[in-house]
Every structure is written in C-alpha cells, then in structure tokens.
Design a protein around this motif. Structure first.
Motif, PDB file in Angstrom:
ATOM      1  N   TYR A   1      42.741 -36.664  17.832  1.00 33.18           N
ATOM      2  CA  TYR A   1      42.644 -37.678  16.775  1.00 33.18           C
ATOM      3  C   TYR A   1      43.921 -38.493  16.734  1.00 33.18           C
ATOM      4  O   TYR A   1      44.305 -39.052  15.725  1.00 33.18           O
ATOM      5  CB  TYR A   1      42.386 -36.985  15.433  1.00 33.18           C
ATOM      6  N   GLU A   2      44.597 -38.533  17.899  1.00 34.06           N
ATOM      7  CA  GLU A   2      45.842 -39.279  18.035  1.00 34.06           C
ATOM      8  C   GLU A   2      45.565 -40.632  18.686  1.00 34.06           C
ATOM      9  O   GLU A   2      44.755 -40.719  19.629  1.00 34.06           O
ATOM     10  CB  GLU A   2      46.832 -38.484  18.893  1.00 34.06           C
ATOM     11  N   PRO A   3      46.238 -41.690  18.235  1.00 36.05           N
ATOM     12  CA  PRO A   3      46.055 -43.009  18.855  1.00 36.05           C
ATOM     13  C   PRO A   3      46.355 -42.961  20.363  1.00 36.05           C
ATOM     14  O   PRO A   3      47.341 -42.353  20.783  1.00 36.05           O
ATOM     15  CB  PRO A   3      47.070 -43.893  18.123  1.00 36.05           C
ATOM     16  N   GLY A   4      45.492 -43.566  21.153  1.00 38.97           N
ATOM     17  CA  GLY A   4      45.719 -43.661  22.582  1.00 38.97           C
ATOM     18  C   GLY A   4      45.293 -42.446  23.378  1.00 38.97           C
ATOM     19  O   GLY A   4      45.463 -42.426  24.596  1.00 38.97           O
ATOM     20  N   GLU A   5      44.760 -41.422  22.718  1.00 36.08           N
ATOM     21  CA  GLU A   5      44.305 -40.219  23.413  1.00 36.08           C
ATOM     22  C   GLU A   5      42.786 -40.117  23.270  1.00 36.08           C
ATOM     23  O   GLU A   5      42.253 -40.332  22.182  1.00 36.08           O
ATOM     24  CB  GLU A   5      44.965 -38.961  22.821  1.00 36.08           C
ATOM     25  N   PRO A  21      33.526 -44.033  14.710  1.00 32.46           N
ATOM     26  CA  PRO A  21      34.864 -44.470  14.304  1.00 32.46           C
ATOM     27  C   PRO A  21      35.232 -43.974  12.920  1.00 32.46           C
ATOM     28  O   PRO A  21      34.333 -43.637  12.142  1.00 32.46           O
ATOM     29  CB  PRO A  21      34.746 -45.995  14.347  1.00 32.46           C
ATOM     30  N   PRO A  22      36.523 -43.941  12.595  1.00 30.20           N
ATOM     31  CA  PRO A  22      37.649 -44.286  13.465  1.00 30.20           C
ATOM     32  C   PRO A  22      37.928 -43.189  14.486  1.00 30.20           C
ATOM     33  O   PRO A  22      37.669 -42.017  14.227  1.00 30.20           O
ATOM     34  CB  PRO A  22      38.815 -44.430  12.478  1.00 30.20           C
ATOM     35  N   GLU A  23      38.472 -43.569  15.643  1.00 30.79           N
ATOM     36  CA  GLU A  23      38.688 -42.608  16.723  1.00 30.79           C
ATOM     37  C   GLU A  23      40.076 -41.993  16.694  1.00 30.79           C
ATOM     38  O   GLU A  23      40.406 -41.177  17.536  1.00 30.79           O
ATOM     39  CB  GLU A  23      38.436 -43.283  18.076  1.00 30.79           C
ATOM     40  N   HIS A  24      40.887 -42.389  15.749  1.00 25.38           N
ATOM     41  CA  HIS A  24      42.210 -41.788  15.596  1.00 25.38           C
ATOM     42  C   HIS A  24      42.685 -42.011  14.171  1.00 25.38           C
ATOM     43  O   HIS A  24      42.106 -42.821  13.431  1.00 25.38           O
ATOM     44  CB  HIS A  24      43.203 -42.372  16.595  1.00 25.38           C
TER      45      HIS A  24
END
Ligand SMILES: [Zn+2]
Ligand SMILES: [Zn+2]
Length: 114
Positions: free
Chosen positions: A65-69, A88-91
């Motif tokens: 749930y981290e941005p860019g992962e 969504p949201p994906e992070h």
C-alpha cells in the motif's frame, strides 16, 4: 498465485493501519489485504498488523500500500507476485509520511523497527 484471496472490487479500509489507528500507534510501511481491503502495518513495524490480520482471518494475500509499489505477497507459499489492479486508491495518501502517521512517530523509531 491463484485468484483465491483476491477481490479486486473491495476498497481499502482507509489511509492507515486499522489497528494502529485504533491504538494510536505508528507504522513503517503499509500493506493491504487483497481479499477484504484491511490496511495493516508491515513486519518491520512494531505492530505487524498485516501479518496478524492474515493469521487471524486466513486471508492469504497482501499487496503493498506504498506509493510506487505494485507487488503482491502470498503467505501460503511466501512468494512475491505481480497481481491484478485493486480498487482505488492503490496506495496511502502521498502527503502521509513514512514512517507514519504524522504526529505519532517517536523520535527513536529506527531503534523500534523489527
Ligand atoms: Zn499496525
Ligand atoms: Zn483481509
């Protein structure tokens, strides 16, 4: 990885770890249950609530749930996978710091990682 344990229609539970928010705790990284959307903290966090959720519910797959992962992890075979896009949201929110959340992270947090 089979599709068992993944529901792409379920939204995440919120921007932070469910249990840490309840206990006013803090986390390092966040993971999302791919089956029910529960957001929990990673195994380096003091609470390890993502793994605790998998243990207590039997939900076998988490996604970052981290941005860019965009990786998935399956507890059944302890392997990382690519997975489908989840609702969504994906992070977590980009303005939410790591570790987080703002205001609850102790100054010596690096010593407190597992
Ligand atoms: Zn937690
Ligand atoms: Zn779950």
């Amino acid at each position: 990885m089979s599709d068992v344990g993944i529901d792409t229609t379920v939204s995440p539970s919120g921007p932070g770890c469910v249990e840490c928010d309840h206990q006013l705790g803090w986390w390092f990284h966040l993971r999302r249950c791919a089956e029910c959307g529960h957001v929990g903290c990673c195994d380096n966090s003091p609470g390890q609530h993502a793994s605790a959720h998998a243990n207590t519910t039997g939900h076998p797959v988490i996604a970052s749930y981290e941005p860019g992962e965009d990786w998935f992890y399956d507890y059944r075979d302890q392997q990382f996978y690519d997975g489908p896009r989840l609702a969504p949201p994906e992070h977590h929110p980009l303005d939410q710091p790591t570790p987080g959340p703002a205001g609850r992270v102790p100054a010596d947090w690096q010593q407190l990682l597992r």
